[in-house]
Design an enzyme around this catalytic site. Structure first.
Site, PDB file in Angstrom:
ATOM      1  N   HIS A 231      -2.149 -23.007  14.324  1.00 29.75           N
ATOM      2  CA  HIS A 231      -1.924 -22.159  13.153  1.00 29.75           C
ATOM      3  C   HIS A 231      -3.181 -21.308  12.946  1.00 29.75           C
ATOM      4  O   HIS A 231      -4.160 -21.757  12.354  1.00 29.75           O
ATOM      5  CB  HIS A 231      -1.657 -23.049  11.938  1.00 29.75           C
ATOM      6  CG  HIS A 231      -1.303 -22.317  10.685  1.00 29.75           C
ATOM      7  ND1 HIS A 231      -0.031 -22.338  10.143  1.00 29.75           N
ATOM      8  CD2 HIS A 231      -2.041 -21.558   9.846  1.00 29.75           C
ATOM      9  CE1 HIS A 231      -0.015 -21.625   9.028  1.00 29.75           C
ATOM     10  NE2 HIS A 231      -1.235 -21.146   8.829  1.00 29.75           N
TER      11      HIS A 231
ATOM     12  N   HIS B 216      -5.306 -17.811  11.735  1.00 27.10           N
ATOM     13  CA  HIS B 216      -5.406 -16.631  10.876  1.00 27.10           C
ATOM     14  C   HIS B 216      -6.255 -15.591  11.586  1.00 27.10           C
ATOM     15  O   HIS B 216      -7.134 -15.935  12.391  1.00 27.10           O
ATOM     16  CB  HIS B 216      -6.012 -17.001   9.519  1.00 27.10           C
ATOM     17  CG  HIS B 216      -5.049 -17.707   8.618  1.00 27.10           C
ATOM     18  ND1 HIS B 216      -4.737 -17.267   7.353  1.00 27.10           N
ATOM     19  CD2 HIS B 216      -4.297 -18.820   8.810  1.00 27.10           C
ATOM     20  CE1 HIS B 216      -3.854 -18.082   6.790  1.00 27.10           C
ATOM     21  NE2 HIS B 216      -3.573 -19.044   7.662  1.00 27.10           N
TER      22      HIS B 216
ATOM     23  N   ARG C  45       6.675 -18.552   3.215  1.00 29.63           N
ATOM     24  CA  ARG C  45       5.836 -19.466   2.417  1.00 29.63           C
ATOM     25  C   ARG C  45       4.368 -19.060   2.515  1.00 29.63           C
ATOM     26  O   ARG C  45       3.785 -18.540   1.579  1.00 29.63           O
ATOM     27  CB  ARG C  45       6.030 -20.907   2.884  1.00 29.63           C
ATOM     28  CG  ARG C  45       5.453 -21.964   1.923  1.00 29.63           C
ATOM     29  CD  ARG C  45       3.965 -22.187   2.043  1.00 29.63           C
ATOM     30  NE  ARG C  45       3.561 -22.615   3.381  1.00 29.63           N
ATOM     31  CZ  ARG C  45       2.302 -22.805   3.735  1.00 29.63           C
ATOM     32  NH1 ARG C  45       1.322 -22.602   2.864  1.00 29.63           N
ATOM     33  NH2 ARG C  45       1.993 -23.158   4.984  1.00 29.63           N
ATOM     34  N   ASP C  46       3.779 -19.265   3.670  1.00 30.45           N
ATOM     35  CA  ASP C  46       2.353 -18.992   3.836  1.00 30.45           C
ATOM     36  C   ASP C  46       2.046 -17.509   3.711  1.00 30.45           C
ATOM     37  O   ASP C  46       0.957 -17.123   3.303  1.00 30.45           O
ATOM     38  CB  ASP C  46       1.893 -19.523   5.204  1.00 30.45           C
ATOM     39  CG  ASP C  46       0.394 -19.736   5.264  1.00 30.45           C
ATOM     40  OD1 ASP C  46      -0.245 -19.700   4.204  1.00 30.45           O
ATOM     41  OD2 ASP C  46      -0.133 -19.942   6.362  1.00 30.45           O
TER      42      ASP C  46
ATOM     43  N   CYS D 226      -4.860 -17.980   2.076  1.00 28.47           N
ATOM     44  CA  CYS D 226      -4.877 -19.213   1.294  1.00 28.47           C
ATOM     45  C   CYS D 226      -5.514 -18.952  -0.056  1.00 28.47           C
ATOM     46  O   CYS D 226      -6.657 -18.490  -0.128  1.00 28.47           O
ATOM     47  CB  CYS D 226      -5.657 -20.307   2.039  1.00 28.47           C
ATOM     48  SG  CYS D 226      -5.839 -21.834   1.093  1.00 28.47           S
TER      49      CYS D 226
ATOM     50  N   ASN E  35      -2.062 -14.511   8.487  1.00 26.37           N
ATOM     51  CA  ASN E  35      -1.803 -15.271   9.702  1.00 26.37           C
ATOM     52  C   ASN E  35      -1.702 -14.328  10.887  1.00 26.37           C
ATOM     53  O   ASN E  35      -1.504 -13.120  10.735  1.00 26.37           O
ATOM     54  CB  ASN E  35      -0.471 -16.018   9.575  1.00 26.37           C
ATOM     55  CG  ASN E  35      -0.439 -16.982   8.433  1.00 26.37           C
ATOM     56  OD1 ASN E  35      -0.563 -16.601   7.274  1.00 26.37           O
ATOM     57  ND2 ASN E  35      -0.259 -18.252   8.741  1.00 26.37           N
TER      58      ASN E  35
END
Length: 302
Positions: free
Chosen positions: A208, A210, A16-17, A241, A250
């Protein structure tokens, strides 16, 4: 010498990300194959897609097909992001195990990301969380720009606490604290966690990070020192993003696993299978992935 936790939980967000910011369209079959590979690496959590409108994230327009066609492995939680009730309906149809709601501690980023003010976002998510829980799903919350915003700069801890409290009041099971643009430093991470851990149990928080400025693993280390044991990561360092200029990948799952296992911390993940999965998706994206570990795959040890 710091006392490290004996084990950590790594939550894979690559499908997803990781993929949402890729310009190269990845075929549905390749996404399914990749997730099936990830399911055999020892991961217990995979965020497989997002049920947002295809207009906003074209890469994930095949969310329902991906979610319904993957091979489910017992013991693995398959999660997906949902922006509203319409997205939740699709997620329930796809029978995901967990749904995630996402918002920002920054007013400007929240408007850019989900086209709503922070206050207008709360009632939408309150209904989503309520119905998801009624349907027997666990719910995860994401708070973006905890450590800095591309539009507003420094975000106050009070803003982060306010959003976090509202999400927990709705009934979420876990909250992921996002360094959306990769600006966090270890000292900042510990100072913010010191405040948050006074209000929320560490077992309900995840980190989370990056790696935009190369500080992600250092921030993981700082979090470990604060007792944190749950971390989001993306295989190969995929990610970014679409609504945060300058945000890059990430923290790489393979880099994270290498560091943790070298520290004697149990992750339960198979490095060889992770590497195979990373090389597979790298071949589909058509460019080298940014993880450091992948760069050593064909390099003999010293």
């Amino acid at each position: 010498m710091s006392k490290w936790p004996q084990r950590v939980t790594i939550k894979e967000v690559g499908p997803r990300d990781g993929l949402q910011n890729e310009e190269t369209t990845i075929a549905t079959e390749d996404k399914i194959t990749w997730i099936n590979q990830l399911s055999k690496t020892g991961l217990t959590y995979i965020e497989i897609t997002s049920f947002v409108h295809p207009k906003w994230i074209p890469q994930l327009a095949d969310a329902l097909e991906v979610a319904t066609r993957i091979e489910r492995v017992p013991g693995v939680t398959y999660a997906a992001l949902v922006p509203n009730m319409k997205g939740l309906e699709k997620a329930l149809t796809a029978q995901v195990n967990e749904v995630s709601v996402f918002m920002s501690a920054s007013e400007t980023h929240n408007r850019k990301n989900i086209n709503k003010s922070i206050e207008d976002t709360f009632p939408v998510f309150k209904e989503v969380v309520k119905v998801a829980k009624q349907e027997g799903k666990t719910v995860r919350g994401y708070v973006s720009t905890v450590f800095g915003c591309p539009y507003e700069g420094v975000i106050s801890v009070d803003q982060v606490i306010n959003v976090s409290e509202k999400l927990f009041e709705m009934g979420i099971d876990e909250l992921s604290l996002g360094d959306t643009i990769g600006v966090a430093t270890p000292r900042q991470v510990q100072e913010i966690l010191e405040q948050l851990l006074k209000r929320f149990p560490k077992e309900k928080l995840a980190m989370h990070f990056h790696d935009t400025r190369g500080t992600a693993l250092a921030n993981v280390l700082a979090s470990l020192e604060m007792g944190m044991t749950t971390f989001d990561s993306s295989l190969g360092g995929l990610g970014g993003c679409p609504y945060a200029p300058g945000a890059s990948g990430n923290v790489a799952t393979d880099d994270l696993v290498y560091m943790l296992q070298g520290m004697g911390i149990w992750t339960g993940l198979h490095v060889e299978r992770l590497t195979e999965a990373a090389l597979f998706i790298q071949s589909k994206i058509g460019r080298p992935l940014p993880s450091h570990y992948l760069q050593t795959v064909d390099v003999p040890p010293c």
